[in-house]
Design an enzyme around this catalytic site. Structure first.
Site, PDB file in Angstrom:
ATOM      1  N   ASN A   1      51.567  46.414  26.158  1.00 49.47           N
ATOM      2  CA  ASN A   1      51.174  45.581  25.016  1.00 49.47           C
ATOM      3  C   ASN A   1      49.688  45.253  25.104  1.00 49.47           C
ATOM      4  OD1 ASN A   1      52.988  43.775  26.853  1.00 49.47           O
ATOM      5  ND2 ASN A   1      51.866  42.229  25.743  1.00 49.47           N
ATOM      6  N   ASP A   2      49.285  44.012  25.024  1.00 51.38           N
ATOM      7  CA  ASP A   2      47.864  43.673  24.825  1.00 51.38           C
ATOM      8  C   ASP A   2      46.861  44.533  25.595  1.00 51.38           C
ATOM      9  OD1 ASP A   2      49.358  41.555  23.938  1.00 51.38           O
ATOM     10  OD2 ASP A   2      48.260  40.033  25.021  1.00 51.38           O
TER      11      ASP A   2
ATOM     12  N   PHE B   1      49.116  38.179  33.380  1.00 54.23           N
ATOM     13  CA  PHE B   1      49.019  38.173  31.924  1.00 54.23           C
ATOM     14  C   PHE B   1      47.608  38.583  31.486  1.00 54.23           C
ATOM     15  CE2 PHE B   1      52.680  35.375  30.172  1.00 54.23           C
ATOM     16  CZ  PHE B   1      53.589  36.169  30.819  1.00 54.23           C
ATOM     17  N   SER B   2      47.404  38.535  30.174  1.00 52.23           N
ATOM     18  CA  SER B   2      46.169  39.091  29.610  1.00 52.23           C
ATOM     19  C   SER B   2      44.902  38.388  30.071  1.00 52.23           C
ATOM     20  CB  SER B   2      46.241  39.029  28.087  1.00 52.23           C
ATOM     21  OG  SER B   2      47.180  39.963  27.651  1.00 52.23           O
TER      22      SER B   2
ATOM     23  N   ASP C   1      44.834  34.130  28.436  1.00 49.94           N
ATOM     24  CA  ASP C   1      44.030  35.108  27.708  1.00 49.94           C
ATOM     25  C   ASP C   1      42.532  34.792  27.713  1.00 49.94           C
ATOM     26  OD1 ASP C   1      46.630  35.855  27.155  1.00 49.94           O
ATOM     27  OD2 ASP C   1      46.598  35.241  25.066  1.00 49.94           O
TER      28      ASP C   1
END
Ligand SMILES: *[C@@H]1O[C@H](CO)[C@@H](O)[C@H](O)[C@H]1NC(C)=O
Ligand SMILES: *[C@@H]1O[C@H](CO)[C@@H](O)[C@H](O)[C@H]1NC(C)=O
Ligand SMILES: *[C@@H]1O[C@H](CO)[C@@H](O)[C@H](O)[C@H]1NC(C)=O
Ligand SMILES: *[C@@H]1O[C@H](CO)[C@@H](O)[C@H](O)[C@H]1NC(C)=O
Ligand SMILES: *[C@@H]1O[C@H](CO)[C@@H](O)[C@H](O)[C@H]1NC(C)=O
Ligand SMILES: *[C@@H]1O[C@H](CO)[C@@H](O)[C@H](O)[C@H]1NC(C)=O
Ligand SMILES: *[C@@H]1O[C@H](CO)[C@@H](O)[C@H](O)[C@H]1NC(C)=O
Ligand SMILES: *[C@@H]1O[C@H](CO)[C@@H](O)[C@H](O)[C@H]1NC(C)=O
Ligand SMILES: *[C@H]1O[C@H](CO)[C@@H](O)[C@H](O)[C@H]1NC(C)=O
Length: 845
Positions: free
Chosen positions: A382-383, A438-439, A507
């Site tokens: 994903n991202d 995570f991102s 993020d």
């Protein structure tokens, strides 16, 4: 970025309610208490003083001295003198250390022995079927501000917990796990702790291992780990006998960790190895189809370590022995055990996921594999993360899990020199004791602002959101262009330190401006931080009313010459404004037009989590050095179909990225509009010899202009000049087998439309929704459309690239027809079509 997850931090009080277990009061316990009081009277001078404890609890700590009569007192241990906190009793008997806290809540025994890395274990036997007993380690022994780890077993449920006290609050590090009860309720509890890696075993069965998602899928992270402290035991409302309580420090002579695990194959090809980290349990190793067997060899910290290699069925292999592997995922455990002369043992367990690819020709030719949009070879993506241009290479990291669905996030890595052709590199960042990766973003620290680099060329710094029990930002650096990363053992900002105290704190995107580093972070509400050294960050401003995932903030020189700052809200919406100091704090100030509303970045469904490349320092207001800003989105969305797609499509990858877009600003009236234009490089994919072009052509209802054009990957550049009563004008793409995807302008309703309701395989009802955005005719009465069609997607750019839409589609492979259509009166048009080359090396023509 993470979807749809409710975070809960479970906190509970260690002080059990008094009286709940009163009925269990037993006479022996009262006797013990009486004896303890007598002992206390003459041993008070040997007591270890825990000042805060004494103030808070009613019990005075007591020290136990070794008795002269050995046969009465037989507690085999090396944790030495203990001090006690709580109302329960502790007494050394001929069978061991007997502790009775029935109905008395939590009773602690603390050693003064203090260590960092060790194995620590005890035998224990429950005397009743209520309550729990635990190992305590790396404790600060401060009862008013508890910091420690606890490995616990509850005898009434046989459930085990592993948690820590952090700033006096409990943080669960695993989900409770049930174990099999033993007949006599006797258990061995053991922890192996090396820096952030902590393993907890009961009767030699692994219960917890920080960062090991094979054991524990859900993230349960923590802030920086507790690095040292004292040993202890904990009795909650039970009566329990401890025996053989020992710790042994891990050092050069006693170390189960491995320096490396190498995978080879005598029948196939093994890809580049993912850099090994001794204190992280998981690694992925890709091998090709021919590698139907592999061999594992280890490189030990200590030659005496005993290695067991165990496949998913429990079959044990020796080092160097051929191990059969199936296609796809093969988790193989490598257990390393060190045993000392005095029979103390410590084991760690690494998980090697040997991922065996299918035959080469299957990849990049799949029915729904876009042919010129980048997608990962196999697994879930994903991202986009950590986009950076460095030493002539574009790096694309992205959210990854080796499955067809979202899971514990890693950063995968691909490199390109032209933003068209990519090569995948080994997985760069794995989940660890802090949580899942995570991102986040990457910058090039070419001036060694961080002080982390040995080479005068500096290197890359990654800002990673780590998720688990809340979110925080962790830093890693690389001196070899992003292949090997060293994670800094420091959380640079944690959600708990945030002014808004929102657990959604992820993020981070970092940039350099006015001789300072800045970071936007959100999740949650937007916050702006600043730093001089990339490590110590100060809050500048926060925006409780601007919620977004994947924020991005960058300056663009608009067509009127002004530098304006664009705030991207995850690639879905944007604002234009300024970045200025307000009352000494750097603040984002949206223009009036963007104060209460946003611009739309994509009217299609499948474009999300945009990130722009970090290319260079943006300079200063007086001396700007703005590079071209290039943006990339994940070609998907979190509507209901993302998670089911790969399964429904019967393919082994799920994660495609949109076209790379160059960003500009144009001023219309008082409003700056964001232009997102496919980068010029895509023109290199045009097969110009097969180009078709019409100028000033008249398009009627029953035209056959494109009758002999067939294609699955092509680009259309069109300008339409509608007549007064033209109703609709546009294209049918990927036509055939009762399938078509329409991209058109609705003249009557003044909107641009993508209609994929008959595009092919429907992943969900969302495909039936026709996507559109309000759009006026251009000033000269024309409509411009730039369309990219690929095997499984369409993207359209209109009105000077200020309006764009992207949708995935899943048509049949032979739905290759295209036509231009008009409803109502005829239109004049200029149309150019270029068939496009694919980007994959081994694709079939
Ligand atoms: C030690 O305890 C044992 C068993 O209760 C007893 O037989 C022995 O006499 C004791 N020895 C001393 C020195 O008190
Ligand atoms: C003391 O306890 C240990 C462990 O239970 C046992 O091995 C040992 O024989 C005991 N020694 C005596 C003197 O009872
Ligand atoms: C053990 O588990 C039971 C059942 O969940 C619970 O009621 C009890 O409080 C637990 N005991 C301790 C000491 O955690
Ligand atoms: C344990 O040792 C470390 C390092 O010597 C020290 O900083 C720490 O305060 C000690 N902890 C306790 C609880 O004694
Ligand atoms: C696998 O082995 C066959 C036979 O040696 C060879 O032709 C083929 O290229 C190999 N495949 C890969 C992916 O290396
Ligand atoms: C980077 O900074 C650190 C800390 O100031 C310093 O130790 C190191 O030598 C620097 N590296 C270079 C190449 O100057
Ligand atoms: C369309 O074609 C005509 C005739 O060649 C030309 O004059 C006009 O500029 C073209 N329009 C666009 C937008 O290219
Ligand atoms: C376009 O074609 C029409 C005839 O259909 C002609 O009258 C007009 O001059 C042409 N325009 C251009 C710009 O070539
Ligand atoms: C993965 O699933 C999503 C959800 O439908 C879909 O949009 C996406 O295109 C799929 N990826 C590929 C490469 O087919």
């Amino acid at each position: 970025m993470k979807y749809n997850i409710i975070y809960k931090i479970l906190c509970f009080s260690l002080i059990a309610s008094a009286g709940a277990l009163d009925r269990l009061r037993d006479p022996e316990m009262e006797m013990n208490n009486a004896r303890d009081i007598i002992k206390r009277n003459y041993q008070v001078s040997k007591t270890i003083t825990i000042t805060k404890t004494v103030a808070k609890t009613k019990t005075t700590p007591i020290a136990v001295s070794s008795s002269k009569n050995k046969s009465l007192k037989n507690y085999s241990n090396n944790i030495g003198k203990l001090s006690y906190v709580g109302k329960g009793s502790w007494k050394i008997t001929k069978d061991g250390l007997l502790s009775n806290s029935i109905g008395k809540g939590d009773s602690y025994a603390f050693s003064i022995k203090n260590a960092s890395n060790f194995v620590y274990s005890t035998d224990l036997t429950f005397k009743i079927h209520e309550g729990s007993a635990s190992l305590i380690f790396r404790s600060n022994r401060d009862m008013n501000n508890k910091e420690c780890y606890i490995a616990e077993i509850n005898v009434s449920t046989h459930k085990c917990k592993f948690y820590r006290w952090q700033k006096n609050e409990v943080l669960q590090l695993i989900d409770e796990k049930e174990i099999e009860a033993t007949k006599n309720e006797k258990y061995n509890l053991k922890v192996v702790a090396y820096d952030s890696w902590i393993l907890f075993y009961i009767n030699e069965i692994l219960i917890a291992s920080t960062g090991d998602y094979v054991l524990q899928y859900d993230d349960k992270g923590q802030n920086t780990f507790i690095g040292d402290g004292v040993f202890g035991l904990l009795n909650k409302n039970t009566k329990v006998l401890f025996q053989n309580t020992y710790f042994k420090e891990i050092n050069n002579n006693f170390n189960p960790l491995l320096k490396d695990i190498k995978i080879t194959s005598s029948v196939g090809t093994v890809e580049d190895q993912s850099p090994f980290v001794s204190t992280e349990p998981i690694r992925i190793q890709y091998v090709d189809y021919n590698a139907s067997t592999i061999k594992i060899n280890t490189f030990k910290m200590n030659d005496n370590a005993i290695i067991e290699i165990i496949d998913k069925d429990g079959k044990i292999y020796k080092e160097g022995e051929d191990i059969p592997v199936e296609l796809g995922i093969n988790y193989i455990s490598v257990k390393s055990t060190i045993i000392s002369d005095d029979k103390k043992s410590a084991s760690v367990i690494y998980r090697m996921n040997v991922h065996r690819f299918k035959e080469d020709n299957i990849y990049y030719n799949e029915q729904y594999r876009d042919q010129y949009h980048f997608s990962l070879k196999e697994g879930w993506a994903n991202d986009p993360n950590g986009l950076v241009y460095y030493n002539g290479k574009y790096h694309l990291f992205f959210q990854f899990y080796d499955d067809l669905q979202w899971g514990p996030m890693h950063w995968a890595h691909a490199i390109s020199t032209d933003l068209l052709h990519w090569k995948e590199f080994p997985i760069a960042l794995y989940p660890d004791a802090n949580g899942a990766m995570f991102s986040g973003s990457i910058v090039a620290d070419i001036h060694n602002d961080s002080g982390l680099f040995k080479s005068d060329k500096g290197g890359l710094i990654a800002f990673i959101s780590v998720d688990g029990n809340g979110q925080r930002v962790k830093l890693a650096y690389s001196e070899d262009e992003g292949i090997t990363w060293t994670k800094l053992d420091k959380i640079i900002v944690d959600w708990t330190e945030d002014e808004l105290k929102s657990i959604d704190f992820r993020d981070p995107k970092v940039f350099h401006w006015e001789n300072k580093w800045f970071m936007v972070v959100a999740g949650g509400p937007l916050r702006l931080y600043s730093s001089d050294n990339l490590i110590d960050w100060e809050p500048e401003s926060n925006y409780p009313d601007i919620d977004t995932e994947c924020p991005d903030l960058y300056p663009i020189k608009a067509d009127d010459g002004k530098i304006k700052w664009v705030l991207s809200r995850g690639g879905r919406y944007y604002k234009v404004g300024d970045l200025r100091k307000v009352n000494g704090k750097w603040t984002y100030l949206p223009d009036d037009e963007y104060k209460t509303k946003d611009g739309l970045m994509n009217f299609g469904k499948d474009s999300y989590a945009a990130m722009t490349y970090y290319i260079q320092d943006f300079g200063t207001e007086a001396n700007p050095t703005l590079p071209d800003i290039i943006e990339l989105n994940w070609m998907n969305c979190w509507d209901d179909y993302a998670k089911i797609a790969a399964k429904k499509l019967e393919q082994d990858f799920n994660g495609t990225f949109n076209l790379n877009l160059k960003l500009d600003l144009k001023k219309e009236g008082d409003t700056y509009l964001l232009m997102q234009s496919p980068i010029k490089k895509y023109e290199e994919l045009r097969i110009t010899s097969e180009m078709k072009q019409w100028d000033n052509v008249t398009i009627t209802k029953n035209n056959d202009l494109l009758n002999d054009f067939k294609g699955e990957k092509y680009e259309i550049i069109a300008t339409f000049y509608p007549s007064k009563s033209t109703e609709k004008v546009g294209f049918r793409t990927r036509v055939g087998n009762d399938e078509e995807t329409l991209i058109y302008y609705d003249v009557i309703n003044e909107k641009i439309v993508i209609d994929r309701s008959k595009s092919g395989k429907m992943l969900s009802d969302i495909f039936k929704i026709v996507d559109s955005q309000a759009m006026k005719l251009n000033a000269d009465g024309s409509i411009d459309m730039h369309i990219f069609v690929d095997r499984a997607s369409v993207e359209v750019f209109a009105q000077d690239n200020t309006i764009i839409g992207a949708n995935v589609i899943y048509p049949s492979l032979n739905s290759l027809g295209t036509s231009v259509f008009v409803e109502g009166e005829e239109v004049k048009a200029n149309i150019t079509i270029y068939p496009l080359k694919g980007i994959w090396e081994n694709q079939e023509k």
